[in-house]
Motif scaffolding. Structure first.
Motif, PDB file in Angstrom:
ATOM      1  N   THR A 298      15.567   8.850   9.209  1.00  0.00           N
ATOM      2  CA  THR A 298      14.697   8.187  10.175  1.00  0.00           C
ATOM      3  C   THR A 298      14.066   9.279  11.032  1.00  0.00           C
ATOM      4  O   THR A 298      14.727  10.255  11.372  1.00  0.00           O
ATOM      5  CB  THR A 298      15.509   7.205  11.039  1.00  0.00           C
ATOM      6  N   PHE A 299      12.789   9.107  11.361  1.00  0.00           N
ATOM      7  CA  PHE A 299      12.079  10.134  12.118  1.00  0.00           C
ATOM      8  C   PHE A 299      10.982   9.506  12.962  1.00  0.00           C
ATOM      9  O   PHE A 299      10.596   8.356  12.758  1.00  0.00           O
ATOM     10  CB  PHE A 299      11.478  11.191  11.182  1.00  0.00           C
ATOM     11  N   VAL A 300      10.496  10.277  13.909  1.00  0.00           N
ATOM     12  CA  VAL A 300       9.353   9.901  14.735  1.00  0.00           C
ATOM     13  C   VAL A 300       8.196  10.798  14.322  1.00  0.00           C
ATOM     14  O   VAL A 300       8.354  12.020  14.217  1.00  0.00           O
ATOM     15  CB  VAL A 300       9.671  10.074  16.235  1.00  0.00           C
ATOM     16  N   ALA A 301       7.036  10.205  14.067  1.00  0.00           N
ATOM     17  CA  ALA A 301       5.848  10.994  13.728  1.00  0.00           C
ATOM     18  C   ALA A 301       5.424  11.791  14.958  1.00  0.00           C
ATOM     19  O   ALA A 301       5.240  11.224  16.040  1.00  0.00           O
ATOM     20  CB  ALA A 301       4.714  10.091  13.261  1.00  0.00           C
ATOM     21  N   THR A 302       5.290  13.098  14.772  1.00  0.00           N
ATOM     22  CA  THR A 302       4.913  13.973  15.886  1.00  0.00           C
ATOM     23  C   THR A 302       3.533  14.595  15.700  1.00  0.00           C
ATOM     24  O   THR A 302       3.023  15.254  16.596  1.00  0.00           O
ATOM     25  CB  THR A 302       5.948  15.099  16.064  1.00  0.00           C
TER      26      THR A 302
ATOM     27  N   PHE B  22       0.518   6.511   9.552  1.00  0.00           N
ATOM     28  CA  PHE B  22       1.364   7.188  10.519  1.00  0.00           C
ATOM     29  C   PHE B  22       0.689   7.235  11.884  1.00  0.00           C
ATOM     30  O   PHE B  22      -0.484   7.582  11.989  1.00  0.00           O
ATOM     31  CB  PHE B  22       1.685   8.618  10.063  1.00  0.00           C
ATOM     32  N   GLU B  23       1.461   6.905  12.925  1.00  0.00           N
ATOM     33  CA  GLU B  23       0.991   6.961  14.303  1.00  0.00           C
ATOM     34  C   GLU B  23       1.937   7.865  15.083  1.00  0.00           C
ATOM     35  O   GLU B  23       3.164   7.688  15.021  1.00  0.00           O
ATOM     36  CB  GLU B  23       1.004   5.575  14.936  1.00  0.00           C
ATOM     37  N   ILE B  24       1.378   8.804  15.803  1.00  0.00           N
ATOM     38  CA  ILE B  24       2.200   9.710  16.608  1.00  0.00           C
ATOM     39  C   ILE B  24       3.025   8.891  17.602  1.00  0.00           C
ATOM     40  O   ILE B  24       2.501   7.987  18.255  1.00  0.00           O
ATOM     41  CB  ILE B  24       1.320  10.754  17.331  1.00  0.00           C
ATOM     42  N   GLY B  25       4.326   9.189  17.648  1.00  0.00           N
ATOM     43  CA  GLY B  25       5.237   8.499  18.552  1.00  0.00           C
ATOM     44  C   GLY B  25       5.926   7.292  17.945  1.00  0.00           C
ATOM     45  O   GLY B  25       6.841   6.734  18.544  1.00  0.00           O
ATOM     46  N   ARG B  26       5.522   6.893  16.746  1.00  0.00           N
ATOM     47  CA  ARG B  26       6.129   5.730  16.074  1.00  0.00           C
ATOM     48  C   ARG B  26       7.268   6.173  15.172  1.00  0.00           C
ATOM     49  O   ARG B  26       7.238   7.269  14.608  1.00  0.00           O
ATOM     50  CB  ARG B  26       5.059   5.004  15.262  1.00  0.00           C
ATOM     51  N   SER B  27       8.271   5.298  14.994  1.00  0.00           N
ATOM     52  CA  SER B  27       9.437   5.599  14.155  1.00  0.00           C
ATOM     53  C   SER B  27       9.243   5.083  12.732  1.00  0.00           C
ATOM     54  O   SER B  27       8.654   4.018  12.525  1.00  0.00           O
ATOM     55  CB  SER B  27      10.691   4.960  14.740  1.00  0.00           C
ATOM     56  N   TYR B  28       9.777   5.864  11.790  1.00  0.00           N
ATOM     57  CA  TYR B  28       9.677   5.554  10.353  1.00  0.00           C
ATOM     58  C   TYR B  28      10.997   5.893   9.671  1.00  0.00           C
ATOM     59  O   TYR B  28      11.803   6.653  10.202  1.00  0.00           O
ATOM     60  CB  TYR B  28       8.564   6.385   9.708  1.00  0.00           C
TER      61      TYR B  28
ATOM     62  N   ASP C  67       4.479  -2.943   5.996  1.00  0.00           N
ATOM     63  CA  ASP C  67       5.036  -1.781   6.692  1.00  0.00           C
ATOM     64  C   ASP C  67       5.492  -0.694   5.725  1.00  0.00           C
ATOM     65  O   ASP C  67       6.130   0.270   6.137  1.00  0.00           O
ATOM     66  CB  ASP C  67       6.209  -2.203   7.588  1.00  0.00           C
ATOM     67  N   GLU C  68       5.181  -0.832   4.440  1.00  0.00           N
ATOM     68  CA  GLU C  68       5.568   0.135   3.395  1.00  0.00           C
ATOM     69  C   GLU C  68       4.360   0.966   2.989  1.00  0.00           C
ATOM     70  O   GLU C  68       3.284   0.425   2.754  1.00  0.00           O
ATOM     71  CB  GLU C  68       6.115  -0.603   2.172  1.00  0.00           C
ATOM     72  N   ALA C  69       4.539   2.294   2.883  1.00  0.00           N
ATOM     73  CA  ALA C  69       3.432   3.183   2.524  1.00  0.00           C
ATOM     74  C   ALA C  69       3.451   3.621   1.057  1.00  0.00           C
ATOM     75  O   ALA C  69       2.390   3.910   0.499  1.00  0.00           O
ATOM     76  CB  ALA C  69       3.444   4.428   3.399  1.00  0.00           C
TER      77      ALA C  69
ATOM     78  N   VAL D  19       8.698   4.617   2.356  1.00  0.00           N
ATOM     79  CA  VAL D  19       8.403   5.125   3.688  1.00  0.00           C
ATOM     80  C   VAL D  19       7.969   3.902   4.485  1.00  0.00           C
ATOM     81  O   VAL D  19       6.919   3.315   4.214  1.00  0.00           O
ATOM     82  CB  VAL D  19       7.289   6.197   3.698  1.00  0.00           C
ATOM     83  N   ARG D  20       8.799   3.493   5.436  1.00  0.00           N
ATOM     84  CA  ARG D  20       8.572   2.251   6.184  1.00  0.00           C
ATOM     85  C   ARG D  20       8.411   2.500   7.667  1.00  0.00           C
ATOM     86  O   ARG D  20       9.106   3.321   8.244  1.00  0.00           O
ATOM     87  CB  ARG D  20       9.762   1.310   6.019  1.00  0.00           C
ATOM     88  N   ARG D  21       7.488   1.743   8.251  1.00  0.00           N
ATOM     89  CA  ARG D  21       7.401   1.678   9.703  1.00  0.00           C
ATOM     90  C   ARG D  21       8.602   0.894  10.206  1.00  0.00           C
ATOM     91  O   ARG D  21       8.948  -0.143   9.649  1.00  0.00           O
ATOM     92  CB  ARG D  21       6.180   0.892  10.153  1.00  0.00           C
ATOM     93  N   LEU D  22       9.209   1.375  11.266  1.00  0.00           N
ATOM     94  CA  LEU D  22      10.312   0.633  11.876  1.00  0.00           C
ATOM     95  C   LEU D  22       9.776  -0.187  13.042  1.00  0.00           C
ATOM     96  O   LEU D  22       8.781   0.191  13.664  1.00  0.00           O
ATOM     97  CB  LEU D  22      11.400   1.590  12.338  1.00  0.00           C
ATOM     98  N   PRO D  23      10.425  -1.299  13.328  1.00  0.00           N
ATOM     99  CA  PRO D  23       9.940  -2.126  14.455  1.00  0.00           C
ATOM    100  C   PRO D  23       9.957  -1.329  15.749  1.00  0.00           C
ATOM    101  O   PRO D  23      10.851  -0.505  15.981  1.00  0.00           O
ATOM    102  CB  PRO D  23      10.964  -3.269  14.520  1.00  0.00           C
ATOM    103  N   SER D  24       8.982  -1.564  16.581  1.00  0.00           N
ATOM    104  CA  SER D  24       8.939  -0.896  17.883  1.00  0.00           C
ATOM    105  C   SER D  24      10.068  -1.442  18.747  1.00  0.00           C
ATOM    106  O   SER D  24      10.378  -2.632  18.685  1.00  0.00           O
ATOM    107  CB  SER D  24       7.602  -1.153  18.579  1.00  0.00           C
TER     108      SER D  24
END
Length: 189
Positions: free
Chosen positions: A151-155, A96-102, A29-31, A183-188
């Protein structure tokens, strides 16, 4: 335009270093390619309009969370419109996926304790396109390590040249260090 051309040239140079050097293991989950600066300066790029900013890997630093390596940035002075540091990301257009938190984060310290701010964001070297407009800015009047995090959401979609971007003070002398870029993906939810 000129900045964009410079970034493409820098990214091409950085890519050849990445391909010629072994990459450290990363969490799925790390970029960030080498946020702990363990394998040298893989994926790290620095640029400035005025006096060049020198970049080197330093070890033996008393870093946060017992990290002993950092990116060391120095410049003697002079004015310019921009200066930045990039930490390269692995396949950002897929990560990065639109709508996902990072969560983006970076530990920094200002060894001049100047109080001049730096800004952390996710964008390209021209600072004009990335998956979010969110950023965090801070300046420090001590020589301690500080965590910049947001923390942010990809838009929007990311691009192959999307990176973790640090806007450095554009003018005057500087001596900054950076480590533990992430830069990490956060769990859904």
């Amino acid at each position: 335009m000129l900045l964009g051309v410079a970034w493409v040239a820098l990214a091409a140079t950085g890519l050849s270093v990445v391909l010629a050097s072994p990459l450290p293991d990363r969490h799925p989950d790390e970029a960030v390619l080498d946020g702990r600066v363990t394998a040298g300066l893989i994926g790290w790029v620095v640029a400035a309009q005025a006096d060049a900013v020198t970049m080197e890997r330093v070890t033996g630093v008393d870093g946060p969370r017992r990290v002993d390596a950092a990116v060391d940035l120095r410049r003697a002075g002079n004015s310019g419109a921009w200066a930045f540091l990039l930490a390269g990301l692995a396949q950002p257009e897929e990560f990065f996926e639109i709508g996902r938190s990072y969560r983006m984060q970076l530990y920094v310290r200002d060894l001049h304790a100047s109080g001049r701010p730096v800004t952390l964001r996710i964008t390209d070297g021209a600072a004009d396109r990335g998956p979010t407009d969110e950023s965090v800015t801070a300046g420090f009047t001590d020589r301690s390590w500080h965590l910049l995090t947001r923390t942010f959401v990809a838009t929007r979609d990311a691009f192959p040249d999307t990176a973790l971007y640090v806007a450095l003070p554009p003018d005057g002398p500087l001596h900054w260090q950076a480590t533990l870029a992430s830069v990490r993906r956060l769990p859904s939810p």
